[in-house]
Design a protein around this motif. Structure first.
Motif, PDB file in Angstrom:
ATOM      1  N   LEU A   1       0.459  -1.115   0.541  1.00  0.00           N
ATOM      2  CA  LEU A   1      -0.003   0.019   0.211  1.00  0.00           C
ATOM      3  C   LEU A   1       1.223   1.279   0.053  1.00  0.00           C
ATOM      4  N   GLY A   2       2.050   1.185   0.864  1.00  0.00           N
ATOM      5  CA  GLY A   2       3.469   2.390   0.954  1.00  0.00           C
ATOM      6  C   GLY A   2       3.306   2.532  -0.441  1.00  0.00           C
ATOM      7  N   ALA A   3       3.700   1.748  -1.643  1.00  0.00           N
ATOM      8  CA  ALA A   3       4.610   1.889  -2.263  1.00  0.00           C
ATOM      9  C   ALA A   3       3.333   2.096  -3.234  1.00  0.00           C
TER      10      ALA A   3
ATOM     11  N   GLY B   1       2.023  10.643  -4.849  1.00  0.00           N
ATOM     12  CA  GLY B   1       3.635  11.371  -5.354  1.00  0.00           C
ATOM     13  C   GLY B   1       4.007  11.034  -3.304  1.00  0.00           C
ATOM     14  N   LEU B   2       3.003  10.534  -2.472  1.00  0.00           N
ATOM     15  CA  LEU B   2       3.270  10.535  -0.810  1.00  0.00           C
ATOM     16  C   LEU B   2       3.522   9.731  -0.355  1.00  0.00           C
ATOM     17  N   GLY B   3       4.093   8.606   0.483  1.00  0.00           N
ATOM     18  CA  GLY B   3       4.412   7.886   1.567  1.00  0.00           C
ATOM     19  C   GLY B   3       3.759   8.014   2.403  1.00  0.00           C
ATOM     20  N   LEU B   4       3.622   6.753   2.915  1.00  0.00           N
ATOM     21  CA  LEU B   4       2.635   6.444   4.446  1.00  0.00           C
ATOM     22  C   LEU B   4       3.527   8.244   5.734  1.00  0.00           C
ATOM     23  N   ASP B   5       2.484   7.985   6.177  1.00  0.00           N
ATOM     24  CA  ASP B   5       3.136   8.619   6.836  1.00  0.00           C
ATOM     25  C   ASP B   5       3.454   8.198   8.781  1.00  0.00           C
ATOM     26  N   VAL B   6       2.969   7.469   8.722  1.00  0.00           N
ATOM     27  CA  VAL B   6       2.153   6.745  10.037  1.00  0.00           C
ATOM     28  C   VAL B   6       1.377   4.571   9.083  1.00  0.00           C
ATOM     29  N   VAL B   7       2.346   4.107  10.130  1.00  0.00           N
ATOM     30  CA  VAL B   7       1.919   3.172  10.210  1.00  0.00           C
ATOM     31  C   VAL B   7       1.238   2.293  11.519  1.00  0.00           C
ATOM     32  N   VAL B   8      -0.049   1.944  11.906  1.00  0.00           N
ATOM     33  CA  VAL B   8      -0.563   1.594  12.907  1.00  0.00           C
ATOM     34  C   VAL B   8      -1.000   0.442  13.414  1.00  0.00           C
TER      35      VAL B   8
ATOM     36  N   LEU C   1       8.017  -5.368   9.468  1.00  0.00           N
ATOM     37  CA  LEU C   1       6.845  -4.053   9.214  1.00  0.00           C
ATOM     38  C   LEU C   1       8.249  -2.561   9.212  1.00  0.00           C
ATOM     39  N   ARG C   2       8.817  -2.859  10.501  1.00  0.00           N
ATOM     40  CA  ARG C   2       9.930  -1.491  10.541  1.00  0.00           C
ATOM     41  C   ARG C   2      10.604  -1.502   9.797  1.00  0.00           C
ATOM     42  N   ARG C   3      10.966  -2.789   9.252  1.00  0.00           N
ATOM     43  CA  ARG C   3      12.196  -2.280   8.398  1.00  0.00           C
ATOM     44  C   ARG C   3      12.092  -2.236   7.037  1.00  0.00           C
ATOM     45  N   GLY C   4      10.406  -2.775   6.488  1.00  0.00           N
ATOM     46  CA  GLY C   4       9.744  -1.735   5.187  1.00  0.00           C
ATOM     47  C   GLY C   4       9.332  -1.071   5.085  1.00  0.00           C
ATOM     48  N   ALA C   5       9.253  -0.274   6.282  1.00  0.00           N
ATOM     49  CA  ALA C   5       8.102   1.149   6.648  1.00  0.00           C
ATOM     50  C   ALA C   5       8.476   2.512   5.325  1.00  0.00           C
ATOM     51  N   ALA C   6      10.026   2.105   5.416  1.00  0.00           N
ATOM     52  CA  ALA C   6      10.082   3.665   3.670  1.00  0.00           C
ATOM     53  C   ALA C   6       9.662   4.589   4.478  1.00  0.00           C
ATOM     54  N   GLY C   7      10.080   5.153   5.538  1.00  0.00           N
ATOM     55  CA  GLY C   7      10.060   6.639   6.219  1.00  0.00           C
ATOM     56  C   GLY C   7       9.159   6.470   6.969  1.00  0.00           C
ATOM     57  N   ALA C   8       7.990   5.437   7.254  1.00  0.00           N
ATOM     58  CA  ALA C   8       6.930   5.847   7.723  1.00  0.00           C
ATOM     59  C   ALA C   8       7.485   5.362   9.157  1.00  0.00           C
ATOM     60  N   HIS C   9       6.479   6.264  10.125  1.00  0.00           N
ATOM     61  CA  HIS C   9       6.347   6.505  11.295  1.00  0.00           C
ATOM     62  C   HIS C   9       5.515   4.578  12.320  1.00  0.00           C
TER      63      HIS C   9
END
Ligand SMILES: Nc1ncnc2c1ncn2[C@@H]1O[C@H](COP(=O)(O)OP(=O)(O)OP(=O)(O)O)[C@@H](O)[C@H]1O
Ligand SMILES: [Mg+2]
Length: 313
Positions: free
Chosen positions: A209-211, A218-225, A275-283
């Motif tokens: 989904l982030g990708a 043009g924006l990625g996920l900011d936060v993943v809960v 998830l944290r490893r792949g989160a591409a900058g998302a908190h």
């Protein structure tokens, strides 16, 4: 650096069905309202859930109306047909307006352009987020939190302005679509939140989904809960000791249940690391699974709001 999530104008929450999107959207909205931001929780799918807990607390029902839920917190359930009429009412006057109104309106619109429902819905979200509203006298908000549809449909809704901008090269719809698209692509004003569970497929889908979001807006996920995590109760040594414990009968059942829960928690922690490893900058923020006899209510939303606010500080 973009501003903190809850200081933006629009926060769009999506994720797989049933993972807790509505719960997290409500808790985020409550956290913002508690911080003094005039916030509206905006439901866009045809589900009807988010303010039930608030309704039980005595807040009247809803519809295409902005209803107060708590101090500095309102809610609206967007009805695309009503939003379309409202929008056309602004664009058309005289006989054209009369001819193009009524219940079949959305039908004509959708027949002319598939995706119209998504476009008008997200355009209404845009409108609510503006200081200047379609109808004069409408309230203005600091923050709109969208309880979005599940991942695929949620993305389709975000893509609608671009699709339409390409179809309608000029004119009112094009201008409207461009404005909505600009808001959705502006990381200063808009934030994206994915909700998931710390399990194999949900984590994979969240990373995808982030990708896809980056591709689409043009924006990625900011936060993943990562929602509803099982508690980790035992260390590895403690779990081993429990497994070896010579217990029988009811005690053995209790030990087996505790160990199963512990195994589940460990599995979740492993997926969480992935998830944290792949989160591409998302908190990545975690929320515990809250134990209630019933559906979650105001007290639980309040607790989750507190946790989210602390994590987002
Ligand atoms: N952290 C939590 N602890 C305990 N229960 C939770 C938690 N988060 C959500 N739930 C419960 O899980 C169920 C699904 O949550 P919710 O309705 O928020 O999911 P959703 O993603 O919006 O679902 P849908 O895709 O159907 O809209 C609800 O009964 C909700 O009360
Ligand atoms: Mg929901």
């Amino acid at each position: 650096m973009p501003p903190p999530l809850l200081d933006r104008s629009l926060v769009y929450v999506t994720g797989k069905g049933g993972v807790g999107k509505t719960t997290v959207a409500a808790a985020l909205a409550l956290a913002a309202a508690r911080a003094g931001r005039r916030t509206i929780l905006c439901e866009v799918a045809e589900q009807d859930r988010h303010s039930r807990a608030f309704e039980r607390a005595g807040v009247p029902g809803r519809g295409e109306r902005e209803v107060p839920l708590a101090e500095d917190l309102w809610a609206i359930s967007i009805d695309p047909s009503a939003a379309l009429e409202e929008w056309l009412g602004r664009q058309l006057t005289g006989p054209a307006a009369r001819l193009l109104s009524g219940s079949s309106l959305m039908g004509h619109f959708v027949a002319a352009a598939p995706g119209a429902r998504e476009l008008i819905t997200i355009a209404k979200v845009y409108e609510i987020a503006q200081l200047e509203r379609w109808a004069s006298g409408s309230r203005s908000y600091d923050l709109v939190v969208v309880d979005g549809p599940a991942s695929g449909h949620g993305l389709a809704m975000l893509a609608a302005p671009r699709t339409f901008g390409e179809i309608a090269r000029v004119g009112t719809i094009r201008r409207q679509a461009d404005k909505v698209r600009a808001l959705l692509a502006d990381g200063e004003r808009t934030g994206y939140v994915a909700v998931c569970r710390a399990e194999e497929m949900p984590v994979n889908e969240t990373l995808e989904l982030g990708a896809a979001l980056r591709e689409e807006v043009g924006l990625g996920l900011d936060v993943v809960v990562a929602n509803a995590l099982a508690p980790t109760r035992f260390s590895a040594a403690e779990a081993a000791a429990l497994r070896a414990a010579p217990v029988t009968g009811a005690a053995a059942d209790a030990v087996a249940a505790a160990l199963a829960e512990d195994a589940r928690a460990r599995m979740e922690q492993a997926h969480l690391r992935r998830l944290r490893r792949g989160a591409a900058g998302a908190h990545v923020i975690t929320l515990p699974r809250l134990e209630t006899a019933d559906e979650l209510g105001l007290a639980e939303y309040g607790e989750l709001a507190g946790r989210l606010a602390r994590a987002l500080r």
